[in-house]
Design a protein around this motif. Structure first.
Motif, short mmCIF file in Angstrom:
data_model
loop_
_atom_site.label_atom_id
_atom_site.label_comp_id
_atom_site.label_asym_id
_atom_site.label_seq_id
_atom_site.Cartn_x
_atom_site.Cartn_y
_atom_site.Cartn_z
N HIS A 163 1.01 -1.44 -0.54
CA HIS A 163 -0.27 0.38 0.17
C HIS A 163 0.56 1.14 -0.14
CE1 HIS A 163 -3.14 2.01 0.84
NE2 HIS A 163 -3.20 2.21 1.84
N ARG A 164 2.06 1.28 1.16
CA ARG A 164 2.74 2.74 0.48
C ARG A 164 3.44 2.81 -0.34
NH1 ARG A 164 3.01 0.60 6.41
NH2 ARG A 164 5.00 -0.22 5.73
N GLY A 165 4.02 1.64 -0.90
CA GLY A 165 4.92 1.83 -2.32
C GLY A 165 3.74 1.66 -3.05
N ASP A 174 3.38 5.52 -3.04
CA ASP A 174 4.68 6.34 -3.72
C ASP A 174 5.19 6.73 -4.79
OD1 ASP A 174 5.97 6.43 -0.86
OD2 ASP A 174 6.70 4.98 -0.85
N LEU A 175 4.30 5.18 -5.06
CA LEU A 175 4.25 5.46 -6.89
C LEU A 175 3.28 6.68 -7.35
CD1 LEU A 175 5.51 4.26 -9.67
CD2 LEU A 175 3.81 2.41 -9.02
N ASN A 186 4.17 14.40 -9.70
CA ASN A 186 4.95 15.29 -9.04
C ASN A 186 5.68 15.54 -11.01
OD1 ASN A 186 5.03 15.33 -6.89
ND2 ASN A 186 6.44 13.86 -6.15
N ILE A 187 5.73 14.31 -11.47
CA ILE A 187 6.25 14.26 -12.19
C ILE A 187 5.29 15.24 -13.75
CG2 ILE A 187 6.66 12.87 -14.73
CD1 ILE A 187 7.79 10.75 -12.76
N LEU A 188 4.09 14.39 -13.08
CA LEU A 188 3.24 15.25 -14.36
C LEU A 188 2.99 17.29 -14.07
CD1 LEU A 188 -0.12 12.78 -14.14
CD2 LEU A 188 1.32 14.01 -15.76
#
Length: 199
Positions: free
Chosen positions: A134-136, A139-140, A146-148
Motif C-alpha cells: 500500500h505504501r509503495g 509512493d508511486l 510530481n512528474i505530471l
C-alpha cells in the motif's frame, strides 16, 4: 424352474420379515442377525443365477414371462440388500457417535498452560506485506503526480518562451535582425518542436 422360483420367492419373503428383527435386536445380537440376513441374501442371489439360466431355456412362449418374474425377484433382493447396507451404515454412525460421546465424558480437562501461544505470525507477516504494498503504491502515485506537475510547469515555461520568440521573430524580419544569430535560431526551432509535443 417353477419349484426353484417358488422356493426363492419364499426365501425373499422370509428375509423381508426377518429384517424387522434388526430394529429390535440388542447391541450384542444385532451382528448375528445381520450375518444371518446376509447369508440368506447370498443364497437367494445364487438361486437367481440358476433361475436366469433356466429361464433362458424355457420355450419361447414362456421365456419372456419367466425372465420378467426372475427380474422382479432380482429387484426385490437388491432392495433388501440396499436396506441391509443402509441399516449397517446407520448403526455404524450411531456406534461411532456413542464412542465419541463416551470419550468426551471420560476426558479430564485441565486449565490452559501459561505459555499458550497464538499462531498469528503468518497473519502478521501478510498484514505487513499488504501495508508495504500500500505504501509503495502511494509512493508511486506521488511520484507520478510530481512528474505530471513538472511537465505542466515545463509546458508553461516553453509556452512563454515560444511566445517571446514568435514576437521577436515578427518584430525583426530584416536581414540585420537579431534572430539571424545561430544560437537564437536554434533555441527558436528547439522551443517550437518541444512546444508542439505539449499542445
Amino acid at each position: 424352474m417353477e419349484g426353484l422360483y417358488h422356493q426363492t420367492n419364499k426365501q425373499v419373503h422370509e428375509v423381508q420379515s426377518y429384517m424387522g428383527r434388526l430394529e429390535t435386536s440388542d447391541k450384542e445380537s444385532v451382528h448375528l442377525v445381520e450375518n444371518e440376513i446376509q447369508a440368506r441374501i447370498d443364497n437367494i442371489f445364487s438361486n437367481l443365477e440358476r433361475l436366469e439360466i433356466l429361464s433362458s431355456k424355457e420355450p419361447p412362449s414362456k421365456r419372456q414371462n419367466a425372465k420378467l418374474r426372475v427380474d422382479q425377484l432380482k429387484y426385490d433382493v437388491q432392495h433388501l440388500q440396499t436396506a441391509l447396507r443402509n441399516f449397517q451404515h446407520r448403526r455404524y454412525i450411531r456406534e461411532q457417535q456413542e464412542r465419541q460421546r463416551e470419550e468426551l465424558l471420560a476426558r479430564t480437562f485441565t486449565t490452559n498452560d501459561s505459555d499458550t501461544t497464538i499462531p498469528i505470525d503468518e497473519t502478521l507477516q501478510f498484514n505487513e506485506s499488504l501495508q508495504n504494498a500500500h505504501r509503495g503504491m502511494d509512493d508511486l502515485i506521488g511520484s507520478g503526480t510530481n512528474i505530471l506537475q513538472g511537465l505542466r510547469d515545463q509546458r508553461v515555461t516553453l509556452k512563454v518562451c515560444f511566445t517571446t520568440v514568435l514576437q521577436a521573430e515578427n518584430a525583426g524580419k530584416g536581414p540585420n535582425s537579431i534572430l539571424t544569430k545561430p544560437a537564437i535560431l536554434t533555441c527558436y526551432h528547439l522551443t517550437r518542436n518541444i512546444f508542439k509535443l505539449f499542445l
